[in-house]
Design an enzyme around this catalytic site. Sequence first.
Site, short mmCIF file in Angstrom:
data_model
loop_
_atom_site.label_atom_id
_atom_site.label_comp_id
_atom_site.label_asym_id
_atom_site.label_seq_id
_atom_site.Cartn_x
_atom_site.Cartn_y
_atom_site.Cartn_z
N TYR A 29 -52.86 -9.30 5.32
CA TYR A 29 -52.72 -10.74 5.00
C TYR A 29 -52.80 -10.72 3.54
CZ TYR A 29 -54.57 -11.52 9.54
OH TYR A 29 -55.08 -11.37 10.82
N ASP A 260 -61.38 -17.58 25.28
CA ASP A 260 -61.33 -16.65 24.32
C ASP A 260 -62.69 -16.56 23.55
OD1 ASP A 260 -61.11 -14.95 21.98
OD2 ASP A 260 -59.01 -15.57 21.55
N LYS A 289 -65.09 -8.62 19.08
CA LYS A 289 -65.71 -8.92 17.58
C LYS A 289 -67.20 -8.23 17.79
CE LYS A 289 -62.85 -11.64 14.84
NZ LYS A 289 -61.97 -12.26 15.56
C1 LIG Z 1 -60.35 -12.12 15.80
C2 LIG Z 1 -59.92 -12.85 17.05
C3 LIG Z 1 -59.01 -12.49 17.97
C4 LIG Z 1 -58.43 -10.99 17.74
O1 LIG Z 1 -59.18 -9.93 17.87
P1 LIG Z 1 -58.66 -8.67 16.94
O2 LIG Z 1 -59.60 -7.66 17.25
O3 LIG Z 1 -58.67 -8.91 15.46
O4 LIG Z 1 -57.27 -8.29 17.47
C5 LIG Z 1 -58.84 -13.22 19.23
N1 LIG Z 1 -59.35 -14.11 19.32
C6 LIG Z 1 -60.10 -14.96 18.40
C7 LIG Z 1 -60.76 -16.07 18.95
C8 LIG Z 1 -60.36 -14.23 17.32
O5 LIG Z 1 -61.40 -14.64 16.36
#
Ligand SMILES: *Cc1c(COP(=O)(O)O)cnc(C)c1O
Length: 441
Positions: A29, A260, A289
Amino acid sequence: MSPEPRNADTATSSCSAEQRRASPVWHPYAHLKTQAPAPRVVGGEGPRFTLDSGESLLDATCSWWCMIHGYRHPRLVHAIQEQADTLCHVMLGGLTHDPADQLARELVRITPDGLNHVFYSDSGSVGMEVAMKMAVQYQYLRGQPEKHRMLSLMKAYHGDTAGCMAVCDPEEGMHSLFAGFLPQHYFAPAPTASFDADAASVQADLDALRAVLESHHHEVAALLMEPLLQAAGGLNMTSPAYLRGARELCEEFDVLLILDEVATGFGRTGRMFAAEHADITPDIMVLSKGLTGGYLGHAATLASDRVHDTFIGDSELHAFMHGPTFMGNPLACRVALESLAVFEEDDYLERIANLNRVLCEELVEDDNLHAHPAVADVRVLGATAAIEVHDADSLEGAADFARTQGVWLRSFGRWLYTMPAYITSPEDMRQITEAMKGWFR
Ligand SMILES: *Cc1c(COP(=O)(O)O)cnc(C)c1O
Protein backbone atom coordinates in the site's frame (compact mmCIF):
# COMPACT_ATOMS: atom_id res chain seq x y z
CA MET A 1 -4.19 -5.92 4.88
CA SER A 2 -5.85 -2.55 5.20
CA PRO A 3 -6.37 0.03 2.51
CA GLU A 4 -4.19 3.02 3.08
CA PRO A 5 -3.45 4.30 -0.39
CA ARG A 6 -4.53 7.86 0.20
CA ASN A 7 -2.35 8.63 3.18
CA ALA A 8 1.12 7.45 2.39
CA ASP A 9 3.32 6.99 5.40
CA THR A 10 5.02 10.16 6.42
CA ALA A 11 6.82 8.97 9.51
CA THR A 12 10.53 9.58 9.50
CA SER A 13 12.97 6.73 9.57
CA SER A 14 15.66 5.67 11.90
CA CYS A 15 17.59 3.53 9.42
CA SER A 16 20.46 4.91 7.42
CA ALA A 17 20.09 6.17 3.87
CA GLU A 18 22.23 3.32 2.71
CA GLN A 19 20.11 0.65 4.39
CA ARG A 20 17.12 2.14 2.66
CA ARG A 21 18.61 2.27 -0.80
CA ALA A 22 19.88 -1.25 -0.44
CA SER A 23 16.65 -2.88 0.69
CA PRO A 24 14.79 -4.90 -1.91
CA VAL A 25 11.70 -5.03 0.34
CA TRP A 26 8.60 -3.84 -1.54
CA HIS A 27 6.18 -2.43 1.02
CA PRO A 28 2.39 -2.84 0.86
CA TYR A 29 0.00 0.00 0.00
CA ALA A 30 2.92 2.37 -0.55
CA HIS A 31 3.61 4.88 -3.30
CA LEU A 32 7.13 3.99 -4.30
CA LYS A 33 7.90 7.57 -5.27
CA THR A 34 6.69 9.38 -2.18
CA GLN A 35 6.92 6.76 0.56
CA ALA A 36 8.99 7.69 3.56
CA PRO A 37 11.55 5.15 4.70
CA ALA A 38 10.01 2.59 7.06
CA PRO A 39 11.09 2.64 10.70
CA ARG A 40 13.02 -0.52 11.56
CA VAL A 41 11.51 -2.62 14.34
CA VAL A 42 13.93 -4.70 16.36
CA GLY A 43 11.67 -6.12 19.07
CA GLY A 44 8.57 -5.68 21.15
CA GLU A 45 7.15 -6.23 24.60
CA GLY A 46 3.48 -6.01 25.60
CA PRO A 47 1.67 -3.26 23.67
CA ARG A 48 4.89 -1.58 22.50
CA PHE A 49 7.51 -2.28 19.86
CA THR A 50 11.03 -0.92 19.73
CA LEU A 51 12.94 0.65 16.85
CA ASP A 52 16.64 0.30 16.14
CA SER A 53 17.04 3.88 17.39
CA GLY A 54 15.82 2.75 20.80
CA GLU A 55 12.52 4.58 20.33
CA SER A 56 9.59 2.67 21.83
CA LEU A 57 6.12 3.06 20.33
CA LEU A 58 2.74 2.11 21.76
CA ASP A 59 0.99 0.22 18.96
CA ALA A 60 -2.57 1.59 18.60
CA THR A 61 -3.43 -0.86 15.82
CA CYS A 62 -1.75 -4.03 17.18
CA SER A 63 -0.15 -4.68 13.82
CA TRP A 64 -3.19 -4.65 11.55
CA TRP A 65 -5.42 -5.83 14.42
CA CYS A 66 -3.90 -9.28 14.92
CA MET A 67 -1.41 -8.97 17.84
CA ILE A 68 -4.17 -9.14 20.43
CA HIS A 69 -1.80 -10.28 23.22
CA GLY A 70 0.81 -7.69 22.32
CA TYR A 71 4.40 -8.57 21.56
CA ARG A 72 6.52 -11.31 23.11
CA HIS A 73 3.81 -12.88 25.23
CA PRO A 74 5.70 -15.53 27.21
CA ARG A 75 3.05 -18.24 26.89
CA LEU A 76 2.68 -17.82 23.14
CA VAL A 77 6.42 -17.70 22.58
CA HIS A 78 6.86 -20.81 24.68
CA ALA A 79 4.09 -22.67 22.83
CA ILE A 80 5.84 -22.05 19.51
CA GLN A 81 9.20 -23.11 20.89
CA GLU A 82 7.80 -26.31 22.31
CA GLN A 83 5.95 -27.18 19.12
CA ALA A 84 9.01 -26.36 17.00
CA ASP A 85 10.90 -28.91 19.02
CA THR A 86 8.28 -31.55 18.22
CA LEU A 87 6.87 -31.00 14.74
CA CYS A 88 7.14 -27.80 12.68
CA HIS A 89 5.15 -28.93 9.70
CA VAL A 90 3.50 -31.85 8.01
CA MET A 91 0.93 -31.82 5.24
CA LEU A 92 -2.74 -32.22 6.06
CA GLY A 93 -3.35 -34.13 2.84
CA GLY A 94 -4.09 -37.66 4.06
CA LEU A 95 -2.45 -37.00 7.45
CA THR A 96 -3.47 -35.35 10.69
CA HIS A 97 -1.89 -34.27 13.96
CA ASP A 98 -2.96 -33.25 17.47
CA PRO A 99 -2.64 -29.44 17.18
CA ALA A 100 -4.88 -29.38 14.07
CA ASP A 101 -7.40 -31.72 15.66
CA GLN A 102 -7.47 -29.96 19.04
CA LEU A 103 -7.75 -26.51 17.53
CA ALA A 104 -10.64 -27.60 15.31
CA ARG A 105 -12.46 -28.93 18.40
CA GLU A 106 -11.82 -25.69 20.26
CA LEU A 107 -13.07 -23.57 17.35
CA VAL A 108 -16.24 -25.66 17.15
CA ARG A 109 -16.70 -25.18 20.90
CA ILE A 110 -16.34 -21.39 20.94
CA THR A 111 -18.09 -20.43 17.69
CA PRO A 112 -21.88 -20.15 17.36
CA ASP A 113 -23.77 -23.46 17.65
CA GLY A 114 -23.92 -25.51 14.49
CA LEU A 115 -20.51 -24.70 12.98
CA ASN A 116 -19.03 -28.18 13.34
CA HIS A 117 -16.45 -28.43 10.56
CA VAL A 118 -13.14 -26.62 10.13
CA PHE A 119 -11.15 -26.08 6.96
CA TYR A 120 -7.71 -24.51 7.52
CA SER A 121 -5.75 -22.18 5.29
CA ASP A 122 -2.93 -19.71 5.68
CA SER A 123 -4.43 -16.21 5.56
CA GLY A 124 -7.69 -14.32 5.84
CA SER A 125 -7.93 -13.81 2.09
CA VAL A 126 -7.47 -17.50 1.37
CA GLY A 127 -9.95 -18.35 4.12
CA MET A 128 -12.48 -16.19 2.26
CA GLU A 129 -11.61 -17.79 -1.08
CA VAL A 130 -12.29 -21.17 0.52
CA ALA A 131 -15.63 -19.92 1.86
CA MET A 132 -16.72 -18.67 -1.56
CA LYS A 133 -15.69 -21.86 -3.36
CA MET A 134 -17.47 -23.91 -0.72
CA ALA A 135 -20.67 -21.91 -1.24
CA VAL A 136 -20.58 -22.25 -5.02
CA GLN A 137 -19.87 -25.98 -4.86
CA TYR A 138 -22.59 -26.43 -2.24
CA GLN A 139 -25.13 -24.92 -4.64
CA TYR A 140 -23.75 -26.97 -7.54
CA LEU A 141 -24.05 -30.20 -5.59
CA ARG A 142 -27.66 -29.34 -4.75
CA GLY A 143 -28.40 -29.08 -8.45
CA GLN A 144 -28.29 -25.28 -8.60
CA PRO A 145 -25.17 -24.53 -10.66
CA GLU A 146 -26.67 -21.21 -11.77
CA LYS A 147 -26.29 -19.94 -8.19
CA HIS A 148 -22.61 -19.15 -8.60
CA ARG A 149 -22.29 -15.45 -7.78
CA MET A 150 -21.73 -13.68 -4.50
CA LEU A 151 -23.77 -10.91 -2.97
CA SER A 152 -21.53 -8.50 -1.09
CA LEU A 153 -22.00 -5.08 0.50
CA MET A 154 -20.65 -1.71 -0.47
CA LYS A 155 -17.79 -0.65 1.86
CA ALA A 156 -16.82 -4.33 2.19
CA TYR A 157 -13.23 -5.48 2.45
CA HIS A 158 -12.55 -9.22 2.23
CA GLY A 159 -8.90 -9.46 1.20
CA ASP A 160 -6.47 -8.78 -1.63
CA THR A 161 -6.45 -12.02 -3.67
CA ALA A 162 -8.36 -11.97 -6.95
CA GLY A 163 -11.49 -13.70 -5.71
CA CYS A 164 -11.60 -11.44 -2.66
CA MET A 165 -10.95 -8.26 -4.63
CA ALA A 166 -14.09 -9.01 -6.61
CA VAL A 167 -16.23 -8.83 -3.45
CA CYS A 168 -14.58 -5.70 -2.01
CA ASP A 169 -16.36 -2.37 -2.53
CA PRO A 170 -15.96 -1.94 -6.30
CA GLU A 171 -15.23 1.79 -6.19
CA GLU A 172 -13.78 2.53 -2.76
CA GLY A 173 -12.16 -0.83 -2.29
CA MET A 174 -8.79 0.14 -3.82
CA HIS A 175 -9.12 -2.51 -6.52
CA SER A 176 -11.08 -0.53 -9.12
CA LEU A 177 -8.24 -0.62 -11.64
CA PHE A 178 -8.62 -4.40 -11.76
CA ALA A 179 -12.29 -4.19 -12.72
CA GLY A 180 -11.71 -5.75 -16.14
CA PHE A 181 -9.84 -8.68 -14.62
CA LEU A 182 -12.36 -9.58 -11.93
CA PRO A 183 -15.50 -11.73 -12.00
CA GLN A 184 -18.75 -9.81 -11.55
CA HIS A 185 -20.77 -10.12 -8.39
CA TYR A 186 -23.74 -8.28 -6.90
CA PHE A 187 -23.59 -5.56 -4.29
CA ALA A 188 -26.18 -4.22 -1.87
CA PRO A 189 -25.83 -0.81 -0.21
CA ALA A 190 -23.73 -0.70 2.97
CA PRO A 191 -25.85 -0.65 6.12
CA THR A 192 -26.41 2.84 7.52
CA ALA A 193 -28.16 2.20 10.84
CA SER A 194 -25.87 2.50 13.87
CA PHE A 195 -25.00 -0.25 16.34
CA ASP A 196 -27.79 0.87 18.71
CA ALA A 197 -30.45 0.97 16.02
CA ASP A 198 -33.55 -1.14 16.70
CA ALA A 199 -35.33 -3.42 14.26
CA ALA A 200 -37.50 -0.58 12.89
CA SER A 201 -34.50 1.64 12.16
CA VAL A 202 -32.66 -1.04 10.17
CA GLN A 203 -35.70 -1.72 8.00
CA ALA A 204 -34.54 0.58 5.19
CA ASP A 205 -31.15 -1.19 5.09
CA LEU A 206 -32.85 -4.59 5.01
CA ASP A 207 -35.27 -3.46 2.32
CA ALA A 208 -32.29 -2.50 0.16
CA LEU A 209 -30.77 -5.93 0.71
CA ARG A 210 -34.08 -7.61 -0.06
CA ALA A 211 -34.40 -5.68 -3.32
CA VAL A 212 -31.09 -7.07 -4.62
CA LEU A 213 -32.01 -10.59 -3.51
CA GLU A 214 -35.41 -10.38 -5.16
CA SER A 215 -33.80 -9.49 -8.48
CA HIS A 216 -30.81 -11.85 -8.37
CA HIS A 217 -31.27 -14.66 -5.82
CA HIS A 218 -31.46 -17.30 -8.56
CA GLU A 219 -27.82 -16.47 -9.38
CA VAL A 220 -26.56 -15.93 -5.82
CA ALA A 221 -24.73 -18.67 -3.90
CA ALA A 222 -24.06 -16.66 -0.76
CA LEU A 223 -24.40 -13.31 0.94
CA LEU A 224 -21.14 -12.37 2.58
CA MET A 225 -20.42 -9.68 5.09
CA GLU A 226 -18.18 -8.45 7.86
CA PRO A 227 -20.70 -8.62 10.70
CA LEU A 228 -21.37 -5.35 12.61
CA LEU A 229 -18.07 -3.74 11.65
CA GLN A 230 -16.97 -3.16 8.07
CA ALA A 231 -13.39 -2.61 9.03
CA ALA A 232 -10.93 -1.72 6.28
CA GLY A 233 -13.73 -0.26 4.16
CA GLY A 234 -14.19 2.62 6.58
CA LEU A 235 -14.96 1.28 10.07
CA ASN A 236 -18.68 1.29 9.32
CA MET A 237 -20.64 -0.07 12.28
CA THR A 238 -24.15 -1.43 12.21
CA SER A 239 -26.78 -3.09 14.34
CA PRO A 240 -27.25 -6.73 15.38
CA ALA A 241 -30.82 -6.28 14.08
CA TYR A 242 -29.36 -5.92 10.58
CA LEU A 243 -27.53 -9.22 11.01
CA ARG A 244 -30.66 -10.98 12.19
CA GLY A 245 -32.61 -9.58 9.26
CA ALA A 246 -29.89 -10.67 6.83
CA ARG A 247 -29.96 -14.18 8.31
CA GLU A 248 -33.72 -14.37 7.69
CA LEU A 249 -33.42 -13.07 4.13
CA CYS A 250 -30.83 -15.76 3.38
CA GLU A 251 -33.29 -18.44 4.48
CA GLU A 252 -36.09 -16.90 2.46
CA PHE A 253 -34.04 -16.73 -0.75
CA ASP A 254 -32.08 -19.99 -0.32
CA VAL A 255 -28.74 -18.20 -0.15
CA LEU A 256 -25.92 -19.12 2.24
CA LEU A 257 -24.70 -16.58 4.79
CA ILE A 258 -20.92 -16.23 5.02
CA LEU A 259 -19.66 -14.14 7.93
CA ASP A 260 -16.15 -12.79 7.47
CA GLU A 261 -15.04 -12.52 11.10
CA VAL A 262 -11.39 -12.12 10.14
CA ALA A 263 -11.32 -8.68 11.80
CA THR A 264 -14.27 -8.94 14.20
CA GLY A 265 -13.50 -12.40 15.58
CA PHE A 266 -11.77 -12.96 18.92
CA GLY A 267 -13.29 -10.13 20.88
CA ARG A 268 -12.88 -7.06 18.70
CA THR A 269 -16.58 -6.07 18.94
CA GLY A 270 -16.85 -6.87 22.65
CA ARG A 271 -18.12 -10.44 22.26
CA MET A 272 -16.01 -13.40 21.21
CA PHE A 273 -17.62 -13.21 17.75
CA ALA A 274 -19.77 -10.45 16.28
CA ALA A 275 -22.43 -13.04 15.36
CA GLU A 276 -23.10 -13.50 19.10
CA HIS A 277 -24.49 -9.96 19.41
CA ALA A 278 -27.28 -11.06 17.06
CA ASP A 279 -27.49 -14.64 18.35
CA ILE A 280 -27.24 -16.06 14.84
CA THR A 281 -25.23 -18.85 13.24
CA PRO A 282 -23.92 -18.28 9.73
CA ASP A 283 -23.59 -21.18 7.32
CA ILE A 284 -19.90 -20.44 6.87
CA MET A 285 -17.62 -18.33 9.04
CA VAL A 286 -14.05 -17.20 8.39
CA LEU A 287 -11.46 -16.51 11.10
CA SER A 288 -7.88 -15.31 10.83
CA LYS A 289 -6.06 -12.22 12.23
CA GLY A 290 -6.60 -12.82 15.98
CA LEU A 291 -6.70 -16.62 15.54
CA THR A 292 -3.03 -17.18 16.36
CA GLY A 293 -2.75 -14.02 18.42
CA GLY A 294 -0.96 -12.70 15.35
CA TYR A 295 2.11 -14.85 16.02
CA LEU A 296 1.78 -16.86 12.77
CA GLY A 297 -0.33 -16.51 9.66
CA HIS A 298 -3.30 -18.85 9.63
CA ALA A 299 -7.03 -18.99 8.97
CA ALA A 300 -10.02 -21.24 9.54
CA THR A 301 -13.20 -21.52 7.48
CA LEU A 302 -15.96 -23.12 9.55
CA ALA A 303 -19.01 -24.75 8.02
CA SER A 304 -22.37 -25.97 9.28
CA ASP A 305 -23.53 -29.57 8.98
CA ARG A 306 -25.89 -28.52 6.20
CA VAL A 307 -22.98 -27.25 4.09
CA HIS A 308 -20.55 -30.00 5.03
CA ASP A 309 -22.97 -32.89 4.55
CA THR A 310 -23.82 -31.73 1.04
CA PHE A 311 -20.25 -32.71 0.13
CA ILE A 312 -20.88 -36.32 1.14
CA GLY A 313 -21.57 -38.17 -2.10
CA ASP A 314 -20.36 -40.65 -4.67
CA SER A 315 -19.26 -38.54 -7.61
CA GLU A 316 -15.76 -37.11 -7.80
CA LEU A 317 -17.38 -33.67 -7.95
CA HIS A 318 -18.16 -34.09 -4.27
CA ALA A 319 -14.54 -33.61 -3.19
CA PHE A 320 -13.66 -30.09 -2.12
CA MET A 321 -10.73 -29.25 -4.36
CA HIS A 322 -8.67 -26.93 -2.22
CA GLY A 323 -5.55 -27.57 -0.15
CA PRO A 324 -3.05 -24.86 0.73
CA THR A 325 0.40 -26.32 1.41
CA PHE A 326 0.54 -24.85 4.90
CA MET A 327 -3.03 -25.57 5.97
CA GLY A 328 -3.18 -26.76 9.57
CA ASN A 329 0.47 -25.92 10.15
CA PRO A 330 1.29 -27.39 13.59
CA LEU A 331 3.11 -24.27 14.83
CA ALA A 332 0.15 -22.07 13.89
CA CYS A 333 -2.41 -24.45 15.40
CA ARG A 334 -0.42 -24.85 18.59
CA VAL A 335 0.00 -21.11 19.13
CA ALA A 336 -3.69 -20.58 18.31
CA LEU A 337 -4.59 -23.05 21.05
CA GLU A 338 -2.38 -21.18 23.50
CA SER A 339 -3.85 -17.86 22.39
CA LEU A 340 -7.36 -19.12 23.12
CA ALA A 341 -6.34 -20.50 26.51
CA VAL A 342 -4.83 -17.14 27.49
CA PHE A 343 -7.89 -15.33 26.14
CA GLU A 344 -10.20 -17.32 28.39
CA GLU A 345 -8.00 -17.74 31.48
CA ASP A 346 -7.08 -14.06 31.61
CA ASP A 347 -10.69 -12.99 30.93
CA TYR A 348 -9.99 -10.89 27.87
CA LEU A 349 -13.68 -10.05 27.42
CA GLU A 350 -13.45 -8.17 30.71
CA ARG A 351 -10.30 -6.38 29.52
CA ILE A 352 -12.06 -5.48 26.28
CA ALA A 353 -15.00 -4.08 28.27
CA ASN A 354 -12.54 -1.94 30.24
CA LEU A 355 -10.89 -0.66 27.06
CA ASN A 356 -14.34 0.06 25.67
CA ARG A 357 -15.17 2.20 28.72
CA VAL A 358 -12.02 4.27 28.23
CA LEU A 359 -12.70 4.69 24.51
CA CYS A 360 -16.28 5.82 25.18
CA GLU A 361 -15.26 8.24 27.93
CA GLU A 362 -12.31 9.72 26.09
CA LEU A 363 -13.65 9.85 22.55
CA VAL A 364 -17.42 9.43 22.24
CA GLU A 365 -18.16 11.60 25.28
CA ASP A 366 -15.67 14.32 24.38
CA ASP A 367 -17.77 17.25 23.18
CA ASN A 368 -14.78 19.24 21.93
CA LEU A 369 -13.81 16.42 19.62
CA HIS A 370 -17.32 16.17 18.17
CA ALA A 371 -17.47 19.95 17.78
CA HIS A 372 -14.20 20.14 15.84
CA PRO A 373 -14.97 21.33 12.30
CA ALA A 374 -12.84 18.60 10.68
CA VAL A 375 -14.59 15.78 12.54
CA ALA A 376 -17.61 14.09 10.93
CA ASP A 377 -18.23 11.27 13.40
CA VAL A 378 -16.77 9.50 16.41
CA ARG A 379 -17.76 5.89 17.02
CA VAL A 380 -16.77 3.00 19.24
CA LEU A 381 -17.57 -0.71 19.26
CA GLY A 382 -15.83 -3.11 21.63
CA ALA A 383 -12.09 -2.46 21.44
CA THR A 384 -12.38 -0.40 18.26
CA ALA A 385 -12.66 3.37 17.96
CA ALA A 386 -12.76 5.56 14.87
CA ILE A 387 -12.69 9.28 14.32
CA GLU A 388 -14.05 9.97 10.85
CA VAL A 389 -13.14 13.30 9.26
CA HIS A 390 -14.83 15.13 6.39
CA ASP A 391 -11.69 15.37 4.31
CA ALA A 392 -8.79 12.90 4.21
CA ASP A 393 -6.36 15.82 3.94
CA SER A 394 -7.06 16.77 7.53
CA LEU A 395 -5.33 13.56 8.67
CA GLU A 396 -2.16 14.37 6.76
CA GLY A 397 0.56 14.38 9.42
CA ALA A 398 -1.54 12.72 12.14
CA ALA A 399 0.74 9.68 12.27
CA ASP A 400 3.85 11.87 12.64
CA PHE A 401 2.17 13.78 15.41
CA ALA A 402 1.18 10.57 17.23
CA ARG A 403 4.75 9.38 17.01
CA THR A 404 5.92 12.48 18.90
CA GLN A 405 3.47 11.30 21.58
CA GLY A 406 5.01 7.82 21.64
CA VAL A 407 2.13 6.22 19.74
CA TRP A 408 2.10 4.26 16.48
CA LEU A 409 -1.06 5.17 14.57
CA ARG A 410 -1.74 4.48 10.93
CA SER A 411 -4.72 6.33 9.57
CA PHE A 412 -6.21 5.50 6.19
CA GLY A 413 -8.59 7.53 4.05
CA ARG A 414 -10.85 9.58 6.30
CA TRP A 415 -10.37 7.44 9.39
CA LEU A 416 -8.12 7.84 12.38
CA TYR A 417 -8.69 4.73 14.44
CA THR A 418 -7.40 2.44 17.13
CA MET A 419 -7.73 -1.32 17.55
CA PRO A 420 -5.39 -1.90 20.47
CA ALA A 421 -3.99 -5.14 21.85
CA TYR A 422 -6.27 -6.39 24.61
CA ILE A 423 -3.42 -6.33 27.13
CA THR A 424 -3.24 -2.53 26.74
CA SER A 425 -3.69 -0.95 30.19
CA PRO A 426 -6.32 1.78 30.69
CA GLU A 427 -3.44 4.20 31.17
CA ASP A 428 -1.86 3.23 27.83
CA MET A 429 -5.30 3.36 26.21
CA ARG A 430 -5.54 6.99 27.37
CA GLN A 431 -2.11 7.68 25.90
CA ILE A 432 -3.52 6.50 22.57
CA THR A 433 -6.76 8.50 22.80
CA GLU A 434 -4.76 11.59 23.86
CA ALA A 435 -2.58 11.22 20.76
CA MET A 436 -5.72 10.90 18.59
CA LYS A 437 -7.43 13.90 20.17
CA GLY A 438 -4.22 15.90 20.36
CA TRP A 439 -4.05 15.97 16.59
CA PHE A 440 -7.30 17.98 16.50
CA ARG A 441 -6.25 20.54 19.13
C1 LIG B 1 -7.64 -8.53 6.94
C2 LIG B 1 -8.92 -8.99 6.42
C3 LIG B 1 -8.99 -9.97 5.42
C4 LIG B 1 -7.77 -10.52 4.71
O1 LIG B 1 -6.91 -11.19 5.57
P1 LIG B 1 -5.38 -11.40 5.12
O2 LIG B 1 -4.82 -12.28 6.18
O3 LIG B 1 -4.75 -10.03 5.09
O4 LIG B 1 -5.39 -12.04 3.79
C5 LIG B 1 -10.24 -10.43 5.05
N1 LIG B 1 -11.35 -9.95 5.61
C6 LIG B 1 -11.32 -9.00 6.57
C7 LIG B 1 -12.59 -8.55 7.18
C8 LIG B 1 -10.11 -8.47 7.00
O5 LIG B 1 -10.08 -7.51 7.91
